[in-house]
Design a protein around this motif. Sequence first.
Motif: not given
Length: 321
Positions: A156-159, A206-219
């Motif tokens: 969910t954090g990634i999403a 979980i924090v890292a999962a959120v960060l991955i989602g924030i960065a990967n989606s714009p890229m």
Amino acid sequence: MTARETMLPRLVELDGGAKAGRLDGLVGIGEALAAVLMLVGPGAGGLSVALLGVSSATLLITATTSLGAALVTFGISAAAGAVNPEGSNATENNKVKKVFADLWSGWRFLLSNRLILGASILTAVFVPVIAGLQATVLPAYFIAQGLPELSGFAVTGIALGSLLGASVYAATIARTSPRRWFIFGAIGTGIGFGILGTLGAPWLVIVAAVLIGIANSPMSAVLGVATIRATPDAMRGRVLGAQNALMLAAPALTAAPIAVIAQAFGLNAAGACIAIAVAITTVAAIFTPAFRDLDAHAGGPSGGPSDAPSDTMEAPRQGEN
């Protein structure tokens, strides 16, 4: 999926396409909606199972939503699906040959265009890595920690991060350089995987999962828009089909090796291998010449010169990729 992506420039043009960044914004909104569905879909599915059980009624809900999605497509203008009539007069005897010729031409263009090839390779790395995390590493890690319920929170954090990143991208891309978004996404994704690869405290994962989602989606959005604009209208369906085939095949080829490493050397080794692979990929992407000219694909009323369909559009020359 390929047909949907192929129609995007045509939809922007039919909607007027006068505002700069329309295509970028549309792709960003698509990324945000996908993230919303990743958050809402599993919850809605779980609720239906809780209320109705594992029964035919639950499957009927799934079938009904799929039917509803199909019916919605009738609201799309037929003009959005217009294609180059080239080759439409093929006879019954050479139709099969034409199919294989189209298939080969799509792969040939993908392999010869440095920008599209680079975007395809980058996507083929990140998609299976994230899939491997969600399917193998994270569930095993949280079970080992005695906290299996947190595995869902990590996904969910990634999403959630993807929703935030894609929303900000869609809202600001008309005023922000795609190259800057790309660099932000590459660096942020690398840092996120680096933190997650340590498999430290559960809250840190979980924090890292959120960060991955924030960065990967714009890229992902930047690469998607660049691929659409770098491909001539007459070739777009074939090229995107080849790219999507590569993206869908990649998880099947990498899931087993990740699981083998985790089984043989432990979860920490698997997490470290993933982090190292992503770090090498992101550093290479930042300095790859093919991605230095992302801003060159960001002009035009609806987002770029190749947003508007053109059956006579010339393929980019090798030196302009």
